[in-house]
Design an enzyme around this catalytic site. Structure first.
Site, PDB file in Angstrom:
ATOM      1  CE  LYS A 187      -2.144   1.431   3.700  1.00 52.36           C
ATOM      2  NZ  LYS A 187      -3.063   1.519   4.865  1.00 52.36           N
ATOM      3  CG  ASP A 224      -7.562   3.573   2.504  1.00 55.99           C
ATOM      4  OD1 ASP A 224      -8.461   3.246   1.692  1.00 55.99           O
ATOM      5  OD2 ASP A 224      -7.515   4.708   3.018  1.00 55.99           O
TER       6      ASP A 224
END
Length: 226
Positions: A134, A152
């Site tokens: 991420k 997320d």
């Protein structure tokens, strides 16, 4: 006997590709200048800010980095500051001890392997301490203009709730978004989606009456009353 929530009773169906395009274009029209809410001045400070943002709000990270980046805004300055020095500035955010170690360690690796520069390749980024997929996606998207999608909790929820991209885990949703969002809209979609999930398509009470794309959203329990 209480009934189950609509989200568990009714399976959300996937949007068509035409609906996906419409959904993204409507978010873009509503918020054309969307960008990261983290404060940064370079690819390096961006990387540090994103590493610090794990399990912390952008607002809390910005408050910490406001003073941290005044003291150290380059890898060499961060290494000189050391773990205890970094910790002094970031001890108001979650996991600050581990993050202090990671920030100093990744800074040292940047100096050792990349002459202090942030690499623009996923494999190299993910090899740095504290940097996962991420974080790498965020840095590649913002600093290197790559069409990556950092999923997320907000984007994961939004993808599954709306039918935009349905998946059992973040990687599945990431791949679905990359596959389904039109290429020319993909890079900026990261910002449009995360801000939409953060402020409108909220976890507990989505504010559907504020959503510009509610007409194409497949969520069966829209909250349209103010």
């Amino acid at each position: 006997m209480k009934s189950k929530s609509v989200e568990t009773d009714k399976k959300v169906t996937a949007m068509s590709l035409a609906e996906v395009r419409t959904f993204i274009e409507l978010l873009a029209k509503e918020n054309p200048d969307a960008e990261s809410e983290l404060n940064y001045t370079s690819s390096y400070t961006l990387l540090v800010a994103v590493v610090l943002s794990a399990q912390a709000t952008d607002a809390s990270v910005n408050k910490a980095t406001d003073k941290l980046f005044q003291a150290a805004s380059t890898p060499s300055e961060m290494v000189a500051l050391g773990e205890e020095g970094v910790a002094k500035y970031i001890n108001s955010i979650g996991l600050w001890r581990a993050k202090s170690r990671n920030v100093v360690a990744l800074s040292a690796q940047l100096l050792e392997h990349y002459n202090g520069d942030v690499p623009g390749e996923r494999k190299a980024l993910e090899a740095l301490p504290g940097v996962g997929r991420k974080t790498a996606n965020v840095v590649l998207n913002i600093a290197f203009n790559q069409s990556t999608m950092a999923v997320d909790t907000h984007i994961f929820r939004l993808g599954n709730r709306t039918g935009l991209a349905i998946g059992k885990d973040v990687l599945a949703v990431e791949k679905a978004l990359i596959r389904r969002i039109p290429k020319e809209l993909l890079r900026d979609s990261h910002h449009w989606l995360i801000l939409h999930g953060r402020y409108i398509c909220k976890a507990r009470k989505p504010e559907c009456w504020r959503c510009p794309a509610t007409a194409v959203c497949h969520y069966p329990n829209k909250n349209l009353a103010i």
